[in-house]
Design a protein around this motif. Structure first.
Motif, PDB file in Angstrom:
ATOM      1  N   ALA A 209     -33.941 -17.104   2.358  1.00  0.00           N
ATOM      2  CA  ALA A 209     -32.832 -17.571   1.528  1.00  0.00           C
ATOM      3  C   ALA A 209     -33.260 -17.943   0.114  1.00  0.00           C
ATOM      4  O   ALA A 209     -32.413 -18.370  -0.680  1.00  0.00           O
ATOM      5  CB  ALA A 209     -32.160 -18.778   2.191  1.00  0.00           C
ATOM      6  N   LEU A 210     -34.528 -17.779  -0.220  1.00  0.00           N
ATOM      7  CA  LEU A 210     -34.991 -18.130  -1.566  1.00  0.00           C
ATOM      8  C   LEU A 210     -34.509 -17.091  -2.586  1.00  0.00           C
ATOM      9  O   LEU A 210     -34.396 -15.902  -2.265  1.00  0.00           O
ATOM     10  CB  LEU A 210     -36.511 -18.236  -1.574  1.00  0.00           C
ATOM     11  CG  LEU A 210     -37.081 -19.400  -0.743  1.00  0.00           C
ATOM     12  CD1 LEU A 210     -38.601 -19.361  -0.731  1.00  0.00           C
ATOM     13  CD2 LEU A 210     -36.591 -20.741  -1.274  1.00  0.00           C
ATOM     14  N   PRO A 211     -34.267 -17.515  -3.828  1.00  0.00           N
ATOM     15  CA  PRO A 211     -33.611 -16.609  -4.801  1.00  0.00           C
ATOM     16  C   PRO A 211     -34.524 -15.531  -5.388  1.00  0.00           C
ATOM     17  O   PRO A 211     -34.023 -14.606  -6.024  1.00  0.00           O
ATOM     18  CB  PRO A 211     -33.119 -17.561  -5.890  1.00  0.00           C
ATOM     19  CG  PRO A 211     -34.052 -18.732  -5.813  1.00  0.00           C
ATOM     20  CD  PRO A 211     -34.407 -18.881  -4.375  1.00  0.00           C
ATOM     21  N   HIS A 212     -35.839 -15.630  -5.203  1.00  0.00           N
ATOM     22  CA  HIS A 212     -36.733 -14.658  -5.851  1.00  0.00           C
ATOM     23  C   HIS A 212     -37.738 -14.156  -4.812  1.00  0.00           C
ATOM     24  O   HIS A 212     -38.218 -14.937  -3.962  1.00  0.00           O
ATOM     25  CB  HIS A 212     -37.469 -15.310  -7.020  1.00  0.00           C
ATOM     26  CG  HIS A 212     -38.092 -14.319  -7.962  1.00  0.00           C
ATOM     27  ND1 HIS A 212     -39.307 -13.727  -7.710  1.00  0.00           N
ATOM     28  CD2 HIS A 212     -37.652 -13.818  -9.156  1.00  0.00           C
ATOM     29  CE1 HIS A 212     -39.608 -12.910  -8.701  1.00  0.00           C
ATOM     30  NE2 HIS A 212     -38.606 -12.937  -9.601  1.00  0.00           N
ATOM     31  N   PRO A 213     -38.101 -12.871  -4.865  1.00  0.00           N
ATOM     32  CA  PRO A 213     -39.073 -12.335  -3.885  1.00  0.00           C
ATOM     33  C   PRO A 213     -40.423 -13.035  -3.932  1.00  0.00           C
ATOM     34  O   PRO A 213     -41.077 -13.198  -2.900  1.00  0.00           O
ATOM     35  CB  PRO A 213     -39.181 -10.857  -4.258  1.00  0.00           C
ATOM     36  CG  PRO A 213     -37.906 -10.546  -4.981  1.00  0.00           C
ATOM     37  CD  PRO A 213     -37.535 -11.800  -5.703  1.00  0.00           C
ATOM     38  N   CYS A 219     -43.597 -18.784   0.063  1.00  0.00           N
ATOM     39  CA  CYS A 219     -43.192 -19.597   1.214  1.00  0.00           C
ATOM     40  C   CYS A 219     -43.789 -19.047   2.502  1.00  0.00           C
ATOM     41  O   CYS A 219     -44.287 -19.798   3.334  1.00  0.00           O
ATOM     42  CB  CYS A 219     -41.675 -19.636   1.292  1.00  0.00           C
ATOM     43  SG  CYS A 219     -41.026 -20.712   2.595  1.00  0.00           S
ATOM     44  N   ARG A 220     -43.774 -17.722   2.663  1.00  0.00           N
ATOM     45  CA  ARG A 220     -44.347 -17.137   3.873  1.00  0.00           C
ATOM     46  C   ARG A 220     -45.871 -17.295   3.897  1.00  0.00           C
ATOM     47  O   ARG A 220     -46.458 -17.499   4.969  1.00  0.00           O
ATOM     48  CB  ARG A 220     -43.961 -15.660   3.962  1.00  0.00           C
ATOM     49  CG  ARG A 220     -42.466 -15.427   4.122  1.00  0.00           C
ATOM     50  CD  ARG A 220     -42.144 -13.982   4.433  1.00  0.00           C
ATOM     51  NE  ARG A 220     -40.713 -13.760   4.474  1.00  0.00           N
ATOM     52  CZ  ARG A 220     -39.932 -14.027   5.525  1.00  0.00           C
ATOM     53  NH1 ARG A 220     -40.479 -14.520   6.630  1.00  0.00           N
ATOM     54  NH2 ARG A 220     -38.628 -13.788   5.474  1.00  0.00           N
TER      55      ARG A 220
END
Length: 302
Positions: A209-213, A219-220
């Motif tokens: 759900a984060l706005p940028h790849p 995050c991953r």
């Protein structure tokens, strides 16, 4: 104006019993002197009964017994004297190895079964009696013959990074808390293993759900790092608990009111030391007890 820091020297062995003879405590002197007296009486009696017995044969077991007694009196393990450690080990050896939750008692084996089957079943389990009998709606624990208790979680303070004046203020605030205690109180620092599985799952779920790849990749990566850390390292967390107890309460309701008032007073005083005090809810106290006894299905608490 320069800051002043007040310090007091406290001996490291403040809990050590008083020495009576040659830096030996009364317990140590009693063990060594008692064993020595017993060895002397045995030597005298055996020597009179068998005067032709060589002294080496007579003295060898007595010297060995006296050496063992001196080792027990002078030795220690994990801060516990050797005699108390051995007594605790003996009590542990006599306790049943298998205990089950059986408030109604454990029924005997049916007599219709063959004796060989009953012998093959091994020793009977013993009923497990937990220290706490239950948790009421106010989060108060019934600790059986010891009365009632209530647990609160305390925040921590980074003491080392403070200036000398700030450290002095924190110590003064904590001293006010100690002087304000009006009943039995325990400060418990609990260490337990940390499980990051839930945190890793939350990060994996929130990454999409984060706005940028790039934020998603970061995050991953962080979730993978935490998973690797949890799998290859033993992570420990500390929890500071404040336990107030009412040993002679007439009723659980009266005990709950007094314990809540004491926690509120402690929180007000500890606020000067930048420590917050939050009593556990009934669900939180139940979960804390279940985690403490490491039981997946704690049926002993109602």
């Amino acid at each position: 104006m320069s800051e002043e820091y007040y310090a007091a020297r406290i001996p490291a062995d403040i809990d050590r019993p008083d020495a009576v003879v040659a830096r030996l405590t009364f317990r140590q002197v009693a063990i060594i002197a008692g064993t020595g007296a017993a060895c002397w009486l045995i030597f005298t009696a055996v020597h009179r009964a068998a005067p032709h017995l060589p002294l080496a044969i007579l003295l060898a077991p007595l010297v060995l017994a006296l050496t063992v007694a001196a080792g027990i009196a002078l030795g220690s393990r994990d801060g516990i004297s050797a005699d108390r450690f051995l007594l605790a080990a003996a009590r542990h050896a006599r306790r049943p190895r298998l205990m089950v939750h059986a408030p109604e008692g454990i029924p005997p084996m049916p007599s219709i079964l063959p004796k060989a089957w009953r012998r093959a079943a091994g020793p009977r389990p013993a009923p497990l009696v937990l220290p706490a009998a239950g948790v009421d709606g106010a989060g108060v624990l019934d600790v059986r013959e010891h009365g009632y208790a209530q647990i609160a979680a305390c925040s921590t303070v980074n003491f080392a990074l403070r200036t000398s004046g700030e450290q002095n203020a924190l110590v003064t605030g904590f001293g006010r808390f100690l002087n304000s205690l009006s009943g039995p109180t325990q400060i418990l620092v609990r260490t337990r293993r940390m499980d990051l599985t839930g945190l890793v799952a939350d990060l994996e779920e929130a990454a999409g759900a984060l706005p940028h790849p790039r934020l998603e990749d970061a995050c991953r990566d962080h979730a993978a790092f935490l998973a690797h850390l949890s799998a290859h390292q033993q992570l420990l967390g500390r929890q500071v608990l404040l336990v107030a107890r009412e040993p002679q309460a007439a009723a659980a309701t009266d005990a709950g009111l007094r314990l809540s008032r004491r926690h509120a007073e402690s929180g007000a005083v500890l606020a000067g030391a930048e420590v917050s005090v939050v009593p556990f809810t009934p669900a939180g106290a139940y979960g804390l007890l279940a985690d403490a006894i490491a039981n997946e299905n704690p049926g002993g608490f109602q």
